[in-house]
Design a protein around this motif. Structure first.
Motif, PDB file in Angstrom:
ATOM      1  N   SER A  44      56.264 -12.051  -7.843  1.00  7.77           N
ATOM      2  CA  SER A  44      56.877 -10.793  -8.238  1.00  7.77           C
ATOM      3  C   SER A  44      55.848  -9.898  -8.914  1.00  7.77           C
ATOM      4  CB  SER A  44      58.039 -11.068  -9.200  1.00  7.77           C
ATOM      5  OG  SER A  44      58.605  -9.862  -9.661  1.00  7.77           O
ATOM      6  N   TRP A  45      55.967  -8.574  -8.734  1.00  5.17           N
ATOM      7  CA  TRP A  45      55.048  -7.640  -9.392  1.00  5.17           C
ATOM      8  C   TRP A  45      55.763  -6.437 -10.015  1.00  5.17           C
ATOM      9  CZ3 TRP A  45      54.757  -8.873  -4.190  1.00  5.17           C
ATOM     10  CH2 TRP A  45      55.279  -7.925  -3.303  1.00  5.17           C
ATOM     11  N   ARG A  46      57.082  -6.340  -9.888  1.00  2.00           N
ATOM     12  CA  ARG A  46      57.785  -5.249 -10.542  1.00  2.00           C
ATOM     13  C   ARG A  46      59.254  -5.622 -10.715  1.00  2.00           C
ATOM     14  NH1 ARG A  46      61.010  -2.315  -7.062  1.00  2.00           N
ATOM     15  NH2 ARG A  46      60.467  -2.345  -4.837  1.00  2.00           N
ATOM     16  N   ALA A  47      59.936  -4.859 -11.560  1.00  2.00           N
ATOM     17  CA  ALA A  47      61.370  -5.054 -11.756  1.00  2.00           C
ATOM     18  C   ALA A  47      62.142  -4.429 -10.594  1.00  2.00           C
ATOM     19  CB  ALA A  47      61.795  -4.419 -13.072  1.00  2.00           C
ATOM     20  N   ALA A 157      58.321   3.596   4.498  1.00  2.00           N
ATOM     21  CA  ALA A 157      57.275   4.571   4.812  1.00  2.00           C
ATOM     22  C   ALA A 157      57.787   5.997   4.968  1.00  2.00           C
ATOM     23  CB  ALA A 157      56.550   4.160   6.095  1.00  2.00           C
ATOM     24  N   LYS A 158      59.060   6.188   5.261  1.00  2.00           N
ATOM     25  CA  LYS A 158      59.520   7.535   5.612  1.00  2.00           C
ATOM     26  C   LYS A 158      59.375   8.512   4.450  1.00  2.00           C
ATOM     27  CE  LYS A 158      63.321  10.123   7.695  1.00  2.00           C
ATOM     28  NZ  LYS A 158      64.688  10.050   8.250  1.00  2.00           N
ATOM     29  N   ARG A 159      59.900   8.149   3.295  1.00  2.00           N
ATOM     30  CA  ARG A 159      59.763   8.986   2.097  1.00  2.00           C
ATOM     31  C   ARG A 159      59.403   8.072   0.929  1.00  2.00           C
ATOM     32  NH1 ARG A 159      64.084  11.606   4.673  1.00  2.00           N
ATOM     33  NH2 ARG A 159      65.560  10.164   3.699  1.00  2.00           N
ATOM     34  N   PRO A 160      58.166   7.625   0.864  1.00  2.00           N
ATOM     35  CA  PRO A 160      57.811   6.620  -0.145  1.00  2.00           C
ATOM     36  C   PRO A 160      57.906   7.150  -1.572  1.00  2.00           C
ATOM     37  CG  PRO A 160      55.859   7.356   1.043  1.00  2.00           C
ATOM     38  CD  PRO A 160      57.035   7.934   1.750  1.00  2.00           C
ATOM     39  N   ARG A 161      58.611   6.379  -2.411  1.00  2.00           N
ATOM     40  CA  ARG A 161      58.703   6.645  -3.838  1.00  2.00           C
ATOM     41  C   ARG A 161      57.564   5.904  -4.535  1.00  2.00           C
ATOM     42  NH1 ARG A 161      64.405   3.947  -3.245  1.00  2.00           N
ATOM     43  NH2 ARG A 161      62.953   2.751  -1.944  1.00  2.00           N
ATOM     44  N   GLU A 165      55.050   2.937  -2.942  1.00  2.00           N
ATOM     45  CA  GLU A 165      53.597   2.969  -2.883  1.00  2.00           C
ATOM     46  C   GLU A 165      53.007   1.740  -3.578  1.00  2.00           C
ATOM     47  OE1 GLU A 165      51.966   4.871  -1.072  1.00  2.00           O
ATOM     48  OE2 GLU A 165      52.993   6.794  -0.852  1.00  2.00           O
ATOM     49  N   THR A 166      53.635   1.327  -4.674  1.00  2.00           N
ATOM     50  CA  THR A 166      53.194   0.100  -5.349  1.00  2.00           C
ATOM     51  C   THR A 166      53.349  -1.101  -4.429  1.00  2.00           C
ATOM     52  OG1 THR A 166      53.731   0.959  -7.546  1.00  2.00           O
ATOM     53  CG2 THR A 166      53.633  -1.433  -7.300  1.00  2.00           C
ATOM     54  N   ASP A 167      54.514  -1.198  -3.781  1.00  2.00           N
ATOM     55  CA  ASP A 167      54.749  -2.307  -2.860  1.00  2.00           C
ATOM     56  C   ASP A 167      53.732  -2.305  -1.726  1.00  2.00           C
ATOM     57  OD1 ASP A 167      56.931  -3.107  -4.362  1.00  2.00           O
ATOM     58  OD2 ASP A 167      58.417  -2.195  -3.032  1.00  2.00           O
ATOM     59  N   ALA A 168      53.467  -1.121  -1.172  1.00  2.00           N
ATOM     60  CA  ALA A 168      52.522  -1.030  -0.063  1.00  2.00           C
ATOM     61  C   ALA A 168      51.121  -1.435  -0.498  1.00  2.00           C
ATOM     62  CB  ALA A 168      52.510   0.390   0.504  1.00  2.00           C
ATOM     63  N   PRO A 192      53.109   9.501  12.932  1.00  2.00           N
ATOM     64  CA  PRO A 192      51.714   9.252  13.346  1.00  2.00           C
ATOM     65  C   PRO A 192      50.661   9.622  12.310  1.00  2.00           C
ATOM     66  CG  PRO A 192      52.682  11.084  14.568  1.00  2.00           C
ATOM     67  CD  PRO A 192      53.804  10.411  13.854  1.00  2.00           C
ATOM     68  N   ASP A 193      50.970  10.527  11.396  1.00  2.00           N
ATOM     69  CA  ASP A 193      49.979  10.945  10.396  1.00  2.00           C
ATOM     70  C   ASP A 193      50.172  10.230   9.062  1.00  2.00           C
ATOM     71  OD1 ASP A 193      48.839  12.813  12.169  1.00  2.00           O
ATOM     72  OD2 ASP A 193      50.364  14.298  11.656  1.00  2.00           O
ATOM     73  N   HIS A 194      50.905   9.163   9.050  1.00  2.00           N
ATOM     74  CA  HIS A 194      51.203   8.487   7.788  1.00  2.00           C
ATOM     75  C   HIS A 194      49.928   7.893   7.179  1.00  2.00           C
ATOM     76  CE1 HIS A 194      53.178   6.087   4.750  1.00  2.00           C
ATOM     77  NE2 HIS A 194      54.326   6.666   5.069  1.00  2.00           N
ATOM     78  N   PRO A 195      49.694   8.103   5.874  1.00  2.00           N
ATOM     79  CA  PRO A 195      48.452   7.595   5.266  1.00  2.00           C
ATOM     80  C   PRO A 195      48.351   6.080   5.237  1.00  2.00           C
ATOM     81  CG  PRO A 195      49.928   8.527   3.607  1.00  2.00           C
ATOM     82  CD  PRO A 195      50.488   8.913   4.935  1.00  2.00           C
ATOM     83  N   TRP A 196      49.449   5.360   5.320  1.00  2.00           N
ATOM     84  CA  TRP A 196      49.362   3.899   5.319  1.00  2.00           C
ATOM     85  C   TRP A 196      48.624   3.380   6.536  1.00  2.00           C
ATOM     86  CZ3 TRP A 196      54.963   2.100   3.627  1.00  2.00           C
ATOM     87  CH2 TRP A 196      55.176   2.506   2.301  1.00  2.00           C
TER      88      TRP A 196
END
Length: 207
Positions: A44-47, A157-161, A165-168, A192-196
């Motif tokens: 685990s890394w977050r609540a 990925a669609k609207r990352p909170r 971003e922490t999870d990614a 297609p332009d997603h930064p991930w």
């Protein structure tokens, strides 16, 4: 059915408690959301403010029998909740079911509903993203079914909170080549332009 708690009021079940509640249900289900990623990584890394479970639309109507005595609310887009009676087939536009026991002052469990064409899973975000139902989940060391991390990251990925971003940042470097290729293909098709995708182009690291 009385009014529901505020949307941000949660006393979520743990994944193991979810498994106990759903014990004996023959239909497929998977822990989803951030918990699914933690089950995949093994730490685990977050609540977590809530708990999500993915189910398939053909079996969603069985939830009334699986959760006797619970209150089930359908989330009508763009986000209004309404009671979902047992005798009403779940409308095709509804992809979220919020659940609580009458004795609870808060929400306890949320089901995310995806479509399925026979043995083929179809993403609720884009029907072009498909895979065999048998391939979309894994099991933790203690037997909990969870959504594969690449599929869960596709949904985030669609609207990352910030939490997404922490999870990614934690999970993307750990994906194996097959998982990285699947996620990159899904993002290339839908975002297609997603930064991930830049992170996916780097070699994986050891967990």
């Amino acid at each position: 059915m009385p009014g529901h708690p505020p949307l941000d009021r949660w006393v979520p079940l743990t994944p193991s408690a979810v498994a106990a509640v759903l014990d004996g249900w023959a239909a497929p289900w998977w822990i989803a959301g951030g918990y699914a990623l933690e089950l995949a990584v093994g730490r685990s890394w977050r609540a977590h403010a809530d708990v999500d479970v993915l189910v398939l639309r053909p079996s969603a109507g069985e939830l009334h029998d699986v959760l006797p005595g619970w209150q089930l609310w359908a989330a009508d887009p763009p986000g209004a909740l309404r009671p979902w009676p047992a005798d009403e087939p779940l409308p095709g536009h509804v992809h979220d079911i919020w659940c609580r026991r009458p004795s609870s002052p808060a929400w306890e469990l949320q089901f995310m509903v995806d479509d399925a064409d026979g043995a083929v899973w179809t993403s609720r975000r884009d029907a072009r993203v498909r895979a065999p139902v048998a391939s979309i989940g894994q099991r933790s060391a203690d037997g909990l079914p969870y959504l594969r991390p690449e599929i869960q990251l596709f949904y985030k990925a669609k609207r990352p909170r910030p939490k997404d971003e922490t999870d990614a940042a934690v999970v993307l470097p750990l994906l194996d080549p097959a998982a990285r290729a699947w996620l990159d293909d899904a993002l290339a098709l839908t975002l297609p332009d997603h930064p991930w995708r830049t992170a996916l182009a780097r070699p994986p690291t050891r967990s």
